[in-house]
Design a protein around this motif. Structure first.
Motif, PDB file in Angstrom:
ATOM      1  N   VAL A   1      -9.035  12.482   4.314  1.00  0.00           N
ATOM      2  CA  VAL A   1      -8.556  11.102   4.268  1.00  0.00           C
ATOM      3  C   VAL A   1      -8.626  10.638   2.815  1.00  0.00           C
ATOM      4  CG1 VAL A   1      -8.854   8.743   5.095  1.00  0.00           C
ATOM      5  CG2 VAL A   1      -9.331  10.672   6.622  1.00  0.00           C
ATOM      6  N   THR A   2      -7.463  10.443   2.213  1.00  0.00           N
ATOM      7  CA  THR A   2      -7.394  10.190   0.777  1.00  0.00           C
ATOM      8  C   THR A   2      -7.283   8.709   0.419  1.00  0.00           C
ATOM      9  OG1 THR A   2      -5.039  10.764   1.003  1.00  0.00           O
ATOM     10  CG2 THR A   2      -6.492  12.429   0.073  1.00  0.00           C
ATOM     11  N   ARG A   3      -6.924   7.871   1.403  1.00  0.00           N
ATOM     12  CA  ARG A   3      -6.847   6.439   1.106  1.00  0.00           C
ATOM     13  C   ARG A   3      -6.943   5.621   2.394  1.00  0.00           C
ATOM     14  NH1 ARG A   3      -2.715   8.809  -0.434  1.00  0.00           N
ATOM     15  NH2 ARG A   3      -3.171   8.403  -2.622  1.00  0.00           N
ATOM     16  N   VAL A   4      -7.258   4.353   2.201  1.00  0.00           N
ATOM     17  CA  VAL A   4      -7.303   3.393   3.304  1.00  0.00           C
ATOM     18  C   VAL A   4      -6.364   2.242   2.962  1.00  0.00           C
ATOM     19  CG1 VAL A   4      -8.722   1.819   4.645  1.00  0.00           C
ATOM     20  CG2 VAL A   4      -9.712   3.943   3.785  1.00  0.00           C
ATOM     21  N   LEU A   5      -5.409   1.985   3.849  1.00  0.00           N
ATOM     22  CA  LEU A   5      -4.524   0.828   3.700  1.00  0.00           C
ATOM     23  C   LEU A   5      -5.203  -0.356   4.374  1.00  0.00           C
ATOM     24  CD1 LEU A   5      -1.878  -0.631   3.059  1.00  0.00           C
ATOM     25  CD2 LEU A   5      -0.921   0.336   5.158  1.00  0.00           C
TER      26      LEU A   5
ATOM     27  N   VAL B   1      -3.671  12.040   3.630  1.00  0.00           N
ATOM     28  CA  VAL B   1      -3.872  11.252   4.852  1.00  0.00           C
ATOM     29  C   VAL B   1      -4.319   9.841   4.474  1.00  0.00           C
ATOM     30  CG1 VAL B   1      -5.113  11.032   7.028  1.00  0.00           C
ATOM     31  CG2 VAL B   1      -4.479  13.316   6.185  1.00  0.00           C
ATOM     32  N   THR B   2      -3.541   8.867   4.907  1.00  0.00           N
ATOM     33  CA  THR B   2      -3.916   7.456   4.760  1.00  0.00           C
ATOM     34  C   THR B   2      -4.376   6.941   6.117  1.00  0.00           C
ATOM     35  OG1 THR B   2      -2.265   7.087   3.023  1.00  0.00           O
ATOM     36  CG2 THR B   2      -3.085   5.136   4.188  1.00  0.00           C
ATOM     37  N   PHE B   3      -5.548   6.325   6.154  1.00  0.00           N
ATOM     38  CA  PHE B   3      -5.990   5.620   7.365  1.00  0.00           C
ATOM     39  C   PHE B   3      -5.401   4.221   7.283  1.00  0.00           C
ATOM     40  CE2 PHE B   3      -8.600   3.434  10.418  1.00  0.00           C
ATOM     41  CZ  PHE B   3      -8.973   4.409  11.337  1.00  0.00           C
TER      42      PHE B   3
ATOM     43  N   GLY C   1     -17.219   1.361   8.348  1.00  0.00           N
ATOM     44  CA  GLY C   1     -16.035   2.174   8.597  1.00  0.00           C
ATOM     45  C   GLY C   1     -15.678   3.033   7.403  1.00  0.00           C
ATOM     46  N   LEU C   2     -15.824   2.478   6.215  1.00  0.00           N
ATOM     47  CA  LEU C   2     -15.540   3.249   5.007  1.00  0.00           C
ATOM     48  C   LEU C   2     -16.487   4.438   4.889  1.00  0.00           C
ATOM     49  CD1 LEU C   2     -13.620   3.073   2.504  1.00  0.00           C
ATOM     50  CD2 LEU C   2     -15.567   2.085   1.292  1.00  0.00           C
ATOM     51  N   GLN C   3     -17.759   4.223   5.200  1.00  0.00           N
ATOM     52  CA  GLN C   3     -18.719   5.331   5.155  1.00  0.00           C
ATOM     53  C   GLN C   3     -18.335   6.423   6.153  1.00  0.00           C
ATOM     54  OE1 GLN C   3     -21.106   5.724   2.826  1.00  0.00           O
ATOM     55  NE2 GLN C   3     -20.188   3.857   1.980  1.00  0.00           N
ATOM     56  N   THR C   4     -17.816   6.033   7.298  1.00  0.00           N
ATOM     57  CA  THR C   4     -17.331   7.019   8.268  1.00  0.00           C
ATOM     58  C   THR C   4     -16.197   7.834   7.669  1.00  0.00           C
ATOM     59  OG1 THR C   4     -17.950   5.643  10.154  1.00  0.00           O
ATOM     60  CG2 THR C   4     -16.282   7.333  10.544  1.00  0.00           C
ATOM     61  N   LEU C   5     -15.228   7.164   7.070  1.00  0.00           N
ATOM     62  CA  LEU C   5     -14.071   7.874   6.507  1.00  0.00           C
ATOM     63  C   LEU C   5     -14.448   8.745   5.323  1.00  0.00           C
ATOM     64  CD1 LEU C   5     -11.329   5.110   6.745  1.00  0.00           C
ATOM     65  CD2 LEU C   5     -11.660   7.087   8.235  1.00  0.00           C
ATOM     66  N   LEU C   6     -15.480   8.366   4.606  1.00  0.00           N
ATOM     67  CA  LEU C   6     -15.921   9.183   3.468  1.00  0.00           C
ATOM     68  C   LEU C   6     -16.438  10.551   3.912  1.00  0.00           C
ATOM     69  CD1 LEU C   6     -17.631   6.479   1.230  1.00  0.00           C
ATOM     70  CD2 LEU C   6     -15.614   7.843   0.643  1.00  0.00           C
TER      71      LEU C   6
ATOM     72  N   GLY D   1     -16.112   6.551  -7.195  1.00  0.00           N
ATOM     73  CA  GLY D   1     -16.751   7.854  -7.374  1.00  0.00           C
ATOM     74  C   GLY D   1     -16.391   8.869  -6.311  1.00  0.00           C
ATOM     75  N   SER D   2     -15.660   8.438  -5.292  1.00  0.00           N
ATOM     76  CA  SER D   2     -15.220   9.349  -4.239  1.00  0.00           C
ATOM     77  C   SER D   2     -13.734   9.659  -4.425  1.00  0.00           C
ATOM     78  CB  SER D   2     -15.438   8.721  -2.856  1.00  0.00           C
ATOM     79  OG  SER D   2     -14.457   7.723  -2.602  1.00  0.00           O
ATOM     80  N   SER D   3     -13.195  10.500  -3.559  1.00  0.00           N
ATOM     81  CA  SER D   3     -11.754  10.812  -3.609  1.00  0.00           C
ATOM     82  C   SER D   3     -10.936   9.837  -2.779  1.00  0.00           C
ATOM     83  CB  SER D   3     -11.515  12.237  -3.101  1.00  0.00           C
ATOM     84  OG  SER D   3     -11.980  12.361  -1.768  1.00  0.00           O
TER      85      SER D   3
END
Length: 229
Positions: free
Chosen positions: A142-146, A117-119, A132-137, A170-172
């Motif tokens: 969710v494996t990546r953010v474009l 899943v890419t956001f 927002g990144l902390q939310t997605l973590l 350090g995260s996925s």
């Protein structure tokens, strides 16, 4: 270095794979930032190439704020995309207040079991991208953010993208940089930001037009430059 290339038809998909793309983002309506392609195209793309196909799930281009009917449409599309054998989906949603819509993620991610899943670049409309990144973590699916690091093209947001890369370290979760990248400047951009994935659309097409076919010479030169990093 992972090179993702936008494909809008089977010709794009085949040209991209043959000239060094590592992954496809399959969309329609490129001039509107990408919408969900027809399921027939999804099935044919998956059958036609060996590289992963990630499919846009975006029902309209009015905004990234979705209502119940939009959500039902997106859920049905994800089920069909998964059934077609795609490797992943590209999705994103915001609340009316401009935050990541976790209710939409909670509703859609169970439909995407087994898919990456890419956001997508709805992320670039957030006021606070680090928040927002902390939310997605909190969503391991969710494996990546474009992202271009905000509303401007990515080359104008190098410090912001570098901060996102450092925050995700350090995260996925991977930061996939896109929007405004060029083959000529991408190596310097990568060195300054630390990204491990880049996303190209119009910059590898004839005349650098989103409505033109992919230029195999331009794409191969880009791919070769990335392999040399």
């Amino acid at each position: 270095m992972m090179l993702e290339v936008i494909a809008t038809c089977i010709d794009d998909a085949l040209t991209a794979e043959a000239n060094g793309a590592d992954r496809l983002e399959l969309i329609t309506a490129i001039t509107e930032g990408g919408l969900t392609p027809g399921i027939g195209l999804v099935r044919q793309a998956v059958r036609s190439v060996q590289i992963p196909v990630h499919v846009m799930v975006r029902p309209h281009s009015r905004s990234f704020v979705y209502d119940k009917r939009d959500l039902e449409t997106m859920a049905a599309e994800i089920e069909a995309i998964a059934d077609a054998g795609a490797a992943g989906i590209v999705v994103g949603a915001l609340t009316g207040e401009g935050r990541i819509d976790e209710a939409v993620l909670d509703a859609l991610l169970p439909k995407a079991q087994g898919l990456q899943v890419t956001f997508h670049r709805a992320f670039d409309e957030l006021e606070d991208q680090l928040e927002g990144l902390q939310t997605l973590l909190r969503y391991p699916q969710v494996t990546r953010v474009l992202t271009s690091g905000g509303p401007k093209p990515a080359p104008q947001a190098i410090p912001a993208i570098r901060r996102l890369v450092e925050a995700a370290n350090g995260s996925s979760l991977r930061i996939l940089a896109g929007n405004g990248l060029t083959p000529e400047a991408v190596v310097s951009f990568i060195q300054q930001t630390g990204v491990t994935e880049v996303h190209f659309g119009s910059a590898v097409r004839h005349g650098r037009s989103g409505l033109s076919p992919i230029d195999p010479v331009q794409l191969r030169a880009l791919s070769d430059s990335l392999l040399a990093i």
